[in-house]
Design an enzyme around this catalytic site. Sequence first.
Site, PDB file in Angstrom:
ATOM      1  N   SER A  38       2.745  -2.916 -17.322  1.00 39.85           N
ATOM      2  CA  SER A  38       3.334  -3.007 -15.993  1.00 39.85           C
ATOM      3  C   SER A  38       2.333  -2.628 -14.896  1.00 39.85           C
ATOM      4  CB  SER A  38       4.591  -2.136 -15.947  1.00 39.85           C
ATOM      5  OG  SER A  38       5.380  -2.445 -14.830  1.00 39.85           O
ATOM      6  N   ASP A  89     -10.225  -9.298 -12.372  1.00 38.44           N
ATOM      7  CA  ASP A  89     -10.364 -10.552 -11.637  1.00 38.44           C
ATOM      8  C   ASP A  89     -11.317 -10.428 -10.451  1.00 38.44           C
ATOM      9  OD1 ASP A  89      -8.621 -11.639 -13.419  1.00 38.44           O
ATOM     10  OD2 ASP A  89      -7.102 -12.233 -11.959  1.00 38.44           O
ATOM     11  N   LYS A 128       3.592  -6.850 -19.807  1.00 41.40           N
ATOM     12  CA  LYS A 128       4.859  -6.762 -19.070  1.00 41.40           C
ATOM     13  C   LYS A 128       4.582  -7.102 -17.606  1.00 41.40           C
ATOM     14  CE  LYS A 128       8.477  -3.695 -17.425  1.00 41.40           C
ATOM     15  NZ  LYS A 128       8.195  -4.051 -16.023  1.00 41.40           N
TER      16      LYS A 128
END
Length: 590
Positions: A489, A500, A514
Amino acid sequence: MRPSGCLRGLHKAHPNRLLRHPVFQISRLFRYECCRHHITVHRWIDAMRSLLDLVRFPIAILALLMSFGTSTSAQVRIPAQATSGTAVLNEVFRQGSQLESTRQWTEAVAHYEQAVDRHPGYRELQKRLIVARTHLDLARRYTDQSFLRSLRKMNSDEWLGVYSEVLAKIQSHYVHLSDWHSLVERGLTNVEVALTERQCRDQHALRASSSDVAPVFDNVRRVLASRPVRTREQARNFASHAGQVFEQHVGFPASAIYAEFICAAASALDEYSAYLTGSQLDDVFSQIEGNFVGLGIEIKSQTDSLLVVRVIPGGPAAESGILAGDRIVAVDGTSVRATTTDRAADMLKGTAGSEVSVAIQREARQPESLRIIRRRVEVPSIENTTMVDRQMGIGYLRLTSFQKTTSRDLDYALWELNKQGMRGLIIDLRGNPGGLLDAAVEVADKFLETGTIVSTRGRGFQEDMDYQARLVGTWRLPLVVLLDRESASASEILAGAIRDQRRGTIVGERSYGKGSVQGIFPLHSMNGGIRLTTAKFYSPNGKAISGHGVRPHVRVQHVAKSYDAFVGFAKGHDAAFSVALDVARKQQAK
């Protein structure tokens, strides 16, 4: 494969199909089988003649085909993995059935969750998991005093009103359009489970046997089959009908029926949405605030004990000498083995100032009895802040959760490390289950100068957000982030942004996956609430986290258990930390 068996089976099962086969199709099929058995041309012609006479003389063809005998070289080879896979599944079901028969629902849920991960798409395993979760949730509710008080206090009309409120919140906030018929079907499943649970039957003094209940269920299901539920109003009306029928014919109070429909409506949506009792709602808010009343430990259920996963520094348990890795084998004189792990865990709870006795077993030693006073515990979200290589200036901290205090706690930890000469940082997210979305964004913003941190997408425009980094207050030092399969999460928001944006190196295992956002909605009509998935989140590059997780740059197969991570690397036993430290040193050497 014997040709006689093949064609005889076809004839017996599909006589008309065999009669309609043109001659060349029968010839080609039989030639293939005959060639595999090295049958001579003359015998093949005889066989063909018999086949063409099959309609008139079925007995003759059977006799002829049986005369060919058996050839082991012609048997179809069944891949070893196919038979071994069936054996594995049979063992999974056997173990699951054993846990179900002894009503060890916590263990059954864990067992089926693991099985579903290993055998994705196997529907029977999914069904078993749903039923086990339903049993577990119901058992917990019927030991929850806040829920039992609501059952005693509220009448059936009030409970039906709560169901209407829950359905309205689902329609307004849930990430996907709802299948109301499925929610109602799950409600009936919950009722069916409730009628088998002793705690529920005792609470409502139910005397109806399974033979009494079965025809009532059949009748209610026939009604549901004849009236498809397409709106939330129809869902509410069907629940009302079911409540009246079960109360009249089984003696199960309509209020309890509606309670099961309420719980089912949330849990049927996805594995993260759920109904929250009053005490569960309080626990959620305590986690968000970062404090609670208790012993100051995190535990994990095992077969015959409660494993201490984490001991919160400065809490009652820490002051009593309890360590991560200890096992609680008895609570207030009751052996965990003699009760359920859920019941034992509930016995650890209590009001501030109350006392509890626990028996602690450490390794192979004899259990030690401790008496501990419960009190309010402040839960730090940053632990083990230290310099792990002073010469290279590499700092380390473990981020255990994302709560309201996390940003403040992290600022303090970073400045403390900065005073000690930190030039690089290892952030340990292993075992971090997540927390607040805003807290994850605030943490990521401390290390990113510009660009997207995370994007959320829901059913309504209010859920569509792109969170951007700000230049002010950015720490520009090299980063290494440790992940494992339990990092979930909010942890994945931070790790995904770092990856990224090419801001650091991810080391360890792929994270849990999740990628959804839940909202907590208190109910106006009772003491309780619901947790609903309201959006999905995506990394800066637009990658979905749900079901995929964040992949590490450097994979380390064996990662230390989260409860022993700091102790492990201090002793040199933590392979993932060792790799992360090597990466951090190389970053400094560039």
